[in-house]
Scaffold this active site. Structure first.
Site, PDB file in Angstrom:
ATOM      1  N   SER A  49     -19.170  49.486  49.776  1.00 46.34           N
ATOM      2  CA  SER A  49     -19.104  48.539  49.435  1.00 46.34           C
ATOM      3  C   SER A  49     -18.737  47.555  50.090  1.00 46.34           C
ATOM      4  N   GLY A  75     -32.504  54.631  46.079  1.00 46.15           N
ATOM      5  CA  GLY A  75     -33.187  55.529  45.123  1.00 46.15           C
ATOM      6  C   GLY A  75     -34.834  55.182  46.101  1.00 46.15           C
ATOM      7  N   GLY A 100     -19.528  65.003  15.922  1.00 47.86           N
ATOM      8  CA  GLY A 100     -20.168  65.827  15.994  1.00 47.86           C
ATOM      9  C   GLY A 100     -21.662  65.856  16.868  1.00 47.86           C
ATOM     10  N   THR A 104     -21.001  51.169  38.948  1.00 42.92           N
ATOM     11  CA  THR A 104     -20.719  51.255  40.446  1.00 42.92           C
ATOM     12  C   THR A 104     -22.039  50.677  41.464  1.00 42.92           C
ATOM     13  N   GLU A 108     -24.987  48.478  42.559  1.00 42.83           N
ATOM     14  CA  GLU A 108     -24.890  47.262  43.003  1.00 42.83           C
ATOM     15  C   GLU A 108     -23.685  46.353  42.987  1.00 42.83           C
ATOM     16  N   ASP A 118     -19.692  47.846  43.580  1.00 40.19           N
ATOM     17  CA  ASP A 118     -18.366  48.339  42.187  1.00 40.19           C
ATOM     18  C   ASP A 118     -17.585  47.269  41.457  1.00 40.19           C
TER      19      ASP A 118
HETATM   20  C1  LIG Z   1     -31.450  48.430  36.094  1.00 37.63           C
HETATM   21  C2  LIG Z   1     -31.252  47.413  36.459  1.00 37.63           C
HETATM   22  C3  LIG Z   1     -32.128  46.712  36.508  1.00 37.63           C
HETATM   23  C4  LIG Z   1     -32.764  45.819  37.004  1.00 37.63           C
HETATM   24  C5  LIG Z   1     -32.760  45.985  38.594  1.00 37.63           C
HETATM   25  C6  LIG Z   1     -33.859  46.493  39.300  1.00 37.63           C
HETATM   26  C7  LIG Z   1     -34.296  47.282  39.936  1.00 37.63           C
HETATM   27  C8  LIG Z   1     -32.875  47.843  40.539  1.00 37.63           C
HETATM   28  C9  LIG Z   1     -32.604  49.524  40.051  1.00 37.63           C
HETATM   29  C10 LIG Z   1     -31.397  49.795  39.108  1.00 37.63           C
HETATM   30  C11 LIG Z   1     -30.417  49.570  40.462  1.00 37.63           C
HETATM   31  C12 LIG Z   1     -30.297  50.842  41.768  1.00 37.63           C
HETATM   32  C13 LIG Z   1     -29.202  51.383  42.102  1.00 37.63           C
HETATM   33  C14 LIG Z   1     -28.655  49.895  42.910  1.00 37.63           C
HETATM   34  C15 LIG Z   1     -29.142  50.183  44.662  1.00 37.63           C
HETATM   35  C16 LIG Z   1     -27.640  49.795  45.345  1.00 37.63           C
HETATM   36  O1  LIG Z   1     -26.728  49.957  44.616  1.00 37.63           O
HETATM   37  S1  LIG Z   1     -28.173  48.628  46.407  1.00 37.63           S
HETATM   38  C17 LIG Z   1     -26.134  48.732  47.512  1.00 37.63           C
HETATM   39  C18 LIG Z   1     -25.343  47.376  46.654  1.00 37.63           C
HETATM   40  N1  LIG Z   1     -23.947  47.231  47.360  1.00 37.63           N
HETATM   41  C19 LIG Z   1     -23.692  46.686  47.325  1.00 37.63           C
HETATM   42  O2  LIG Z   1     -23.474  45.324  45.887  1.00 37.63           O
HETATM   43  C20 LIG Z   1     -22.397  46.339  47.822  1.00 37.63           C
HETATM   44  C21 LIG Z   1     -21.724  45.444  47.958  1.00 37.63           C
HETATM   45  N2  LIG Z   1     -20.314  44.801  48.524  1.00 37.63           N
HETATM   46  C22 LIG Z   1     -20.501  44.057  48.729  1.00 37.63           C
HETATM   47  O3  LIG Z   1     -21.339  43.115  47.713  1.00 37.63           O
HETATM   48  C23 LIG Z   1     -20.479  42.928  50.518  1.00 37.63           C
HETATM   49  O4  LIG Z   1     -19.371  43.375  51.265  1.00 37.63           O
HETATM   50  C24 LIG Z   1     -19.188  42.373  49.255  1.00 37.63           C
HETATM   51  C25 LIG Z   1     -18.628  40.749  48.280  1.00 37.63           C
HETATM   52  C26 LIG Z   1     -17.734  42.647  48.853  1.00 37.63           C
HETATM   53  C27 LIG Z   1     -17.943  42.188  50.565  1.00 37.63           C
HETATM   54  O5  LIG Z   1     -19.057  41.031  51.840  1.00 37.63           O
HETATM   55  P1  LIG Z   1     -18.095  40.966  52.883  1.00 37.63           P
HETATM   56  O6  LIG Z   1     -19.552  40.073  53.897  1.00 37.63           O
HETATM   57  O7  LIG Z   1     -17.290  41.455  53.449  1.00 37.63           O
HETATM   58  O8  LIG Z   1     -17.674  39.183  51.999  1.00 37.63           O
HETATM   59  P2  LIG Z   1     -16.307  38.658  52.247  1.00 37.63           P
HETATM   60  O9  LIG Z   1     -15.798  38.392  53.214  1.00 37.63           O
HETATM   61  O10 LIG Z   1     -15.623  39.367  50.564  1.00 37.63           O
HETATM   62  O11 LIG Z   1     -16.626  37.149  51.207  1.00 37.63           O
HETATM   63  C28 LIG Z   1     -16.810  36.490  53.160  1.00 37.63           C
HETATM   64  C29 LIG Z   1     -17.665  35.535  51.856  1.00 37.63           C
HETATM   65  O12 LIG Z   1     -18.954  34.837  51.555  1.00 37.63           O
HETATM   66  C30 LIG Z   1     -18.993  35.288  49.876  1.00 37.63           C
HETATM   67  N3  LIG Z   1     -20.137  35.983  49.401  1.00 37.63           N
HETATM   68  C31 LIG Z   1     -19.793  37.422  49.112  1.00 37.63           C
HETATM   69  N4  LIG Z   1     -20.834  38.352  48.862  1.00 37.63           N
HETATM   70  C32 LIG Z   1     -21.430  37.243  48.346  1.00 37.63           C
HETATM   71  C33 LIG Z   1     -23.048  37.167  48.321  1.00 37.63           C
HETATM   72  N5  LIG Z   1     -23.342  38.044  48.112  1.00 37.63           N
HETATM   73  N6  LIG Z   1     -23.912  35.910  47.928  1.00 37.63           N
HETATM   74  C34 LIG Z   1     -22.844  34.563  48.342  1.00 37.63           C
HETATM   75  N7  LIG Z   1     -21.867  34.568  49.107  1.00 37.63           N
HETATM   76  C35 LIG Z   1     -21.340  36.100  48.938  1.00 37.63           C
HETATM   77  C36 LIG Z   1     -17.618  35.582  49.440  1.00 37.63           C
HETATM   78  O13 LIG Z   1     -17.235  34.467  47.997  1.00 37.63           O
HETATM   79  C37 LIG Z   1     -17.169  35.047  50.532  1.00 37.63           C
HETATM   80  O14 LIG Z   1     -16.861  33.460  50.480  1.00 37.63           O
HETATM   81  P3  LIG Z   1     -15.051  32.727  50.650  1.00 37.63           P
HETATM   82  O15 LIG Z   1     -15.973  30.863  50.473  1.00 37.63           O
HETATM   83  O16 LIG Z   1     -14.431  33.166  49.481  1.00 37.63           O
HETATM   84  O17 LIG Z   1     -15.476  32.684  52.715  1.00 37.63           O
HETATM   85  C1  LIG Z   2     -26.899  56.315  40.294  1.00 46.95           C
HETATM   86  C2  LIG Z   2     -26.643  55.021  42.685  1.00 46.95           C
HETATM   87  C3  LIG Z   2     -27.840  54.493  43.145  1.00 46.95           C
HETATM   88  C4  LIG Z   2     -27.487  54.116  43.800  1.00 46.95           C
HETATM   89  N1  LIG Z   2     -29.037  53.299  44.433  1.00 46.95           N
HETATM   90  C5  LIG Z   2     -29.108  53.056  45.850  1.00 46.95           C
HETATM   91  C6  LIG Z   2     -29.616  52.433  46.547  1.00 46.95           C
HETATM   92  O1  LIG Z   2     -31.136  51.912  46.509  1.00 46.95           O
HETATM   93  N2  LIG Z   2     -29.441  51.888  47.121  1.00 46.95           N
HETATM   94  C7  LIG Z   2     -27.952  51.448  48.387  1.00 46.95           C
HETATM   95  O2  LIG Z   2     -28.261  50.720  49.588  1.00 46.95           O
HETATM   96  N3  LIG Z   2     -27.453  52.075  47.397  1.00 46.95           N
HETATM   97  C8  LIG Z   2     -27.232  52.887  46.504  1.00 46.95           C
HETATM   98  N4  LIG Z   2     -26.343  53.725  45.972  1.00 46.95           N
HETATM   99  C9  LIG Z   2     -25.132  53.242  46.499  1.00 46.95           C
HETATM  100  C10 LIG Z   2     -24.080  52.176  45.718  1.00 46.95           C
HETATM  101  O3  LIG Z   2     -24.730  50.314  46.197  1.00 46.95           O
HETATM  102  C11 LIG Z   2     -22.635  52.462  46.877  1.00 46.95           C
HETATM  103  O4  LIG Z   2     -21.899  53.348  46.042  1.00 46.95           O
HETATM  104  C12 LIG Z   2     -21.430  51.287  45.528  1.00 46.95           C
HETATM  105  O5  LIG Z   2     -21.819  50.046  46.562  1.00 46.95           O
HETATM  106  C13 LIG Z   2     -20.589  51.408  45.796  1.00 46.95           C
HETATM  107  O6  LIG Z   2     -20.168  51.320  47.633  1.00 46.95           O
HETATM  108  P1  LIG Z   2     -18.681  52.898  47.729  1.00 46.95           P
HETATM  109  O7  LIG Z   2     -19.551  54.560  46.931  1.00 46.95           O
HETATM  110  O8  LIG Z   2     -18.216  52.829  49.008  1.00 46.95           O
HETATM  111  O9  LIG Z   2     -17.420  53.185  46.661  1.00 46.95           O
HETATM  112  P2  LIG Z   2     -16.481  52.456  47.495  1.00 46.95           P
HETATM  113  O10 LIG Z   2     -16.148  50.807  48.003  1.00 46.95           O
HETATM  114  O11 LIG Z   2     -15.959  53.887  48.722  1.00 46.95           O
HETATM  115  O12 LIG Z   2     -15.279  53.081  45.994  1.00 46.95           O
HETATM  116  C14 LIG Z   2     -14.071  54.284  46.099  1.00 46.95           C
HETATM  117  C15 LIG Z   2     -13.036  53.480  45.303  1.00 46.95           C
HETATM  118  O13 LIG Z   2     -12.354  52.330  46.358  1.00 46.95           O
HETATM  119  C16 LIG Z   2     -12.185  51.032  45.790  1.00 46.95           C
HETATM  120  N5  LIG Z   2     -12.408  50.129  46.081  1.00 46.95           N
HETATM  121  C17 LIG Z   2     -13.323  49.783  47.322  1.00 46.95           C
HETATM  122  N6  LIG Z   2     -13.119  48.886  48.104  1.00 46.95           N
HETATM  123  C18 LIG Z   2     -12.038  48.505  47.544  1.00 46.95           C
HETATM  124  C19 LIG Z   2     -11.297  47.059  47.880  1.00 46.95           C
HETATM  125  N7  LIG Z   2     -11.076  46.401  48.508  1.00 46.95           N
HETATM  126  N8  LIG Z   2      -9.990  47.126  46.979  1.00 46.95           N
HETATM  127  C20 LIG Z   2      -9.617  47.409  46.682  1.00 46.95           C
HETATM  128  N9  LIG Z   2     -10.179  48.723  45.765  1.00 46.95           N
HETATM  129  C21 LIG Z   2     -11.186  49.277  46.062  1.00 46.95           C
HETATM  130  C22 LIG Z   2     -13.328  51.147  44.362  1.00 46.95           C
HETATM  131  O14 LIG Z   2     -12.887  49.922  43.533  1.00 46.95           O
HETATM  132  C23 LIG Z   2     -12.888  52.161  44.292  1.00 46.95           C
HETATM  133  O15 LIG Z   2     -12.264  52.496  42.927  1.00 46.95           O
HETATM  134  C24 LIG Z   2     -26.398  54.097  44.665  1.00 46.95           C
HETATM  135  C25 LIG Z   2     -25.119  54.427  43.852  1.00 46.95           C
HETATM  136  C26 LIG Z   2     -25.547  54.827  42.873  1.00 46.95           C
HETATM  137  C27 LIG Z   2     -24.306  55.923  42.324  1.00 46.95           C
END
Ligand SMILES: CC/C=C\C/C=C\C/C=C\C/C=C\CCC(=O)SCCNC(=O)CCNC(=O)[C@H](O)C(C)(C)COP(=O)(O)OP(=O)(O)OC[C@H]1O[C@@H](n2cnc3c(N)ncnc32)[C@H](O)[C@@H]1OP(=O)(O)O
Ligand SMILES: Cc1cc2nc3c(=O)[nH]c(=O)nc-3n(C[C@H](O)[C@H](O)[C@H](O)COP(=O)(O)OP(=O)(O)OC[C@H]3O[C@@H](n4cnc5c(N)ncnc54)[C@H](O)[C@@H]3O)c2cc1C
Length: 627
Positions: free
Chosen positions: A144, A177, A401, A422, A424, A426
């Site tokens: 995250s 992935g 069932g 979770t 893309e 949490d």
């Molecule tokens: C099946 C689906 C079909 C099609 C898709 C095709 C392919 C994919 C297939 C399936 C998917 C499979 C796997 C998924 C792959 C992954 O999981 S990739 C990893 C994903 N990880 C995350 O999503 C991480 C989540 N965390 C975050 O996004 C950031 O860390 C956060 C936003 C939670 C916090 O980031 P910080 O940099 O700490 O920012 P902040 O201090 O909270 O905010 C600062 C300011 O920035 C703004 N902001 C944050 N994020 C964004 C953004 N994405 N875009 C624009 N602006 C953003 C935020 O609002 C703050 O703005 P302020 O004005 O308030 O300052």
């Molecule tokens: C099937 C699968 C495929 C994935 N594919 C990819 C990929 O292709 N590429 C990639 O980079 N990643 C991938 N991921 C990783 C995925 O993007 C992360 O697992 C996801 O972003 C959640 O982050 P985390 O695991 O650190 O959860 P955490 O943030 O550790 O979450 C644990 C708990 O903490 C809580 N929490 C965390 N921060 C806060 C906060 N600030 N305030 C309150 N509660 C909070 C959450 O809500 C949750 O309940 C994949 C994950 C899965 C399960």
């Protein structure tokens, strides 16, 4: 019996043009035509068989997925399918695989964050699948908190290279992935270090494996992270672990659209928001919303058809028992999910427009709608995936069932879908982003900056302006309440976009009336679920709340005769649904019975293990009995 439509009587009840509704669901006549053609192409090809997935051991399952992905690519090239048709084919193959991340994240990351020169170099290789990529952002210790990532990319001015390194165990890339066994390259997110200064997280293209023998390159340790939830399901995907031991890459492999590093080691930040480095996640989140409507509609289709087939209790004078779909409890659980599937379809169409609009504005250096796009994609991804995951499980329960059998299709559908809550982002973390956006909007009210777009309604929050309460008061303390406010905000967007859809010209006899009924069920079921909030804030009187509930029940009765036709409009083949309970012809019991005997356990009448472990027990029991 074979060839008999056991749901024919249900289909005769339809009060609208189903073919016209199929076009509404598909989005256009063209989309429907492509879907029909590609769906049939996949369903008719035995190479895309998927009914064996839950019974294969993992290595066999994974090799089978590689075979299907290669065969799909072969068919795409043989048939010269367009990108749209190829994407549809991968959708109907219905198997999570490394290709999801290659096409869905690796390529979009290069398109969104690479310079024109970098795109010219890498995209042709990726489009021809001469390299296979993944999106390596998450680490063992951070997912995250992107700003907490530990992998480093240190610029070496002597060699004009970046040194990519995993300094700690928790910096190991974990989850990407396609990484575990297949990807040759990764877009890797690492902390940019120049001359000892940390410039934060940036994207880098790193080759992981040899294109000659697929072995990891020097300094690369890579593998799969192991079995995941459920049989089959997401175990067709090689989610991987990756460590770097001082791996060197050329400077031009840092994605440099958003910020650059010069040959002299000077860091330059373009005049664009640093958050554009997160752009790929925004793109995928809007795709996931559309995806949610597909998964939810599949589960609802299965549960609706089975609810019309299943009869239980209620027989009068030896007549047929009652169809469970006629019970108000079944309707109150099923029809809001049916309405949600349609609602998510339409909000997904709008979100795709919003994303495209933001991307066009970015071209003109107009970043004004970026915050709203982030809040909408984050919030709607959270809302729709949570409702869909819970909805698939509810559909399993709605089937009693038999819903727990793999041949219902529902257990695997749930297992493969539930990580969407979770990945893309949490869902709670994303809702907190929405909450932050809403609180920022509130803090700006009264400063002359009028809220627009999806937050325009907040301009009318007069009392907050008067109290001028300290909007920053205890965000952490109130975060659980703020998350609920964020959910409500997203639900309002879904309702608004459903209503806007109804204001469009919708051809087809009775189609608009059915969508109006579903829209009513969507918002009245939300009203019912949250009536406590509406009553506590006097937005509703108890009488109004009761009237709303009466209207909801009346709408269930209005939808009931159209339920089967409304799920037929999803236009899913039996192959794609992969569910005996959801068969188009409703021929459930004979097919359930037939399928049971195909289970490997029934290959022998006496099970393996009888002689070693059961017979001695029985013999012992017999001996005791004689005493
Ligand atoms: C099946 C689906 C079909 C099609 C898709 C095709 C392919 C994919 C297939 C399936 C998917 C499979 C796997 C998924 C792959 C992954 O999981 S990739 C990893 C994903 N990880 C995350 O999503 C991480 C989540 N965390 C975050 O996004 C950031 O860390 C956060 C936003 C939670 C916090 O980031 P910080 O940099 O700490 O920012 P902040 O201090 O909270 O905010 C600062 C300011 O920035 C703004 N902001 C944050 N994020 C964004 C953004 N994405 N875009 C624009 N602006 C953003 C935020 O609002 C703050 O703005 P302020 O004005 O308030 O300052
Ligand atoms: C099937 C699968 C495929 C994935 N594919 C990819 C990929 O292709 N590429 C990639 O980079 N990643 C991938 N991921 C990783 C995925 O993007 C992360 O697992 C996801 O972003 C959640 O982050 P985390 O695991 O650190 O959860 P955490 O943030 O550790 O979450 C644990 C708990 O903490 C809580 N929490 C965390 N921060 C806060 C906060 N600030 N305030 C309150 N509660 C909070 C959450 O809500 C949750 O309940 C994949 C994950 C899965 C399960």
């Amino acid at each position: 019996m074979e060839g008999v439509d056991h749901l024919a009587d249900e289909r005769k009840k339809a009060e609208f043009n189903v073919e016209a509704m199929k076009i509404v669901w598909a989005g256009s006549q063209h989309n429907l035509e492509v879907s029909n053609r590609i769906s049939k192409l996949v369903a008719d090809d035995p190479a895309f068989r998927k009914d064996d997935r839950t019974m294969l051991p993992r290595k066999e399952l994974f090799k089978n997925t590689l075979r299907k992905a290669a065969y799909a690519w072969k068919r795409i090239n043989e048939l010269r399918l367009s990108e749209e048709e190829a994407s549809k084919l991968r959708f109907y193959v219905d198997e999570t695989a490394y290709t999801d991340l290659h096409w869905g994240m690796f390529i979009p990351a290069i398109k969104g964050q690479g310079t024109d020169e970098q795109q010219r170099k890498w995209l042709p290789l990726a489009y021809k699948m001469q390299i296979i990529g993944c999106y390596a952002q998450t680490e063992l210790g951070h997912g995250s908190n992107v700003q907490g990532l530990e992998t480093t990319a240190t610029f070496d001015p002597h060699t004009d290279e970046f040194v990519i390194h995993s300094p700690t165990l928790t910096s190991s890339k974990w989850w990407p992935g396609g990484l575990g066994k297949v990807s040759t390259h990764a877009v890797t997110y690492a902390r940019l270090i120049i001359d000892g200064k940390d410039h934060g997280v940036h994207g880098f293209i790193v080759q992981l494996r040899s294109l000659e023998d697929h072995r990891p390159l020097p300094g690369i340790t890579v593998g799969d992270i192991g079995m995941k939830f459920g049989n089959g399901a997401y175990n067709t995907m090689d989610n991987g672990v990756l460590r770097f031991d001082h791996v060197r890459i050329p400077r031009n492999q840092m994605l440099m659209k958003v910020s650059q590093v010069t040959r002299e080691g000077k860091y330059k930040q373009s005049d664009v928001p640093r958050q554009l480095v997160y752009g790929t996640m925004v793109y995928v989140r809007q795709r996931i919303v559309a995806d949610a409507s597909c998964y939810l509609s599949r589960a609802v289709c299965i549960a609706t058809r089975y609810s019309a087939v299943r009869r239980q209790f209620g027989s009068q004078n030896g007549g047929p028992e009652t169809q469970v779909i006629d019970y108000k409890t079944q309707q109150s659980r099923l029809f809001p999910l049916l309405a949600s599937a349609y609602a998510f379809r339409f909000v997904g169409e709008w979100l795709e427009w919003l994303y495209t609009d933001v991307m066009q504005r970015l071209q003109a250096n107009d970043f004004s709608t970026l915050p709203e796009a982030h809040a909408c994609t984050a919030g709607l991804k959270s809302l729709t995936t949570s409702v869909t995951a819970d909805g698939i499980e509810e559909c399993r329960k709605l089937c009693g069932g038999h819903g727990y059998l793999c041949t219902s299709g529902l257990p695997e559908l749930f297992a493969v879908y539930v990580p969407a809550c979770t990945y893309e982002g949490d869902n709670i973390v994303l809702l907190l982003q929405v909450a932050r956006f809403l609180m920022k909007t509130v803090s700006q009210i009264g400063t002359g900056k009028q809220p627009v777009g999806t937050i325009a309604y907040m301009g009318r929050i007069e009392h907050l302006m008067q109290c001028r309460c300290n909007v920053q008061r205890g965000f952490a303390e109130l975060s659980a309440d703020l998350v609920e406010a964020a959910v409500a905000h997203c639900q309002l967007i879904v309702v608004s976009k459903f209503i806007e859809k109804l204001q469009q010209d919708i051809p087809g006899e009775g189609v608009k009336q059915q969508l109006e009924a579903l829209c009513g069920i969507y918002y009245l079921s939300l009203l019912h679920k949250h009536q406590g909030d509406f009553l506590a804030t006097s937005y509703l009187t108890p009488k109004q709340s009761a009237l709303a509930n009466d209207q909801l029940r009346a709408l269930y009765s209005k939808v009931r005769p159209n339920a089967i036709a409304l799920v037929d409009a999803f236009n899913y083949s039996d192959h794609f649904l992969s569910s005996i309970l959801g068969r188009y012809d409703g021929n459930v019991y004979p097919k359930l019975y037939e399928a049971a005997w195909k289970d490997p356990l029934n290959e022998s009448v006496v099970p393996d293990g009888y002689h070693e472990y059961v017979r001695p027990l029985l013999k012992q029991q017999l001996h005791t009995a004689r005493l």
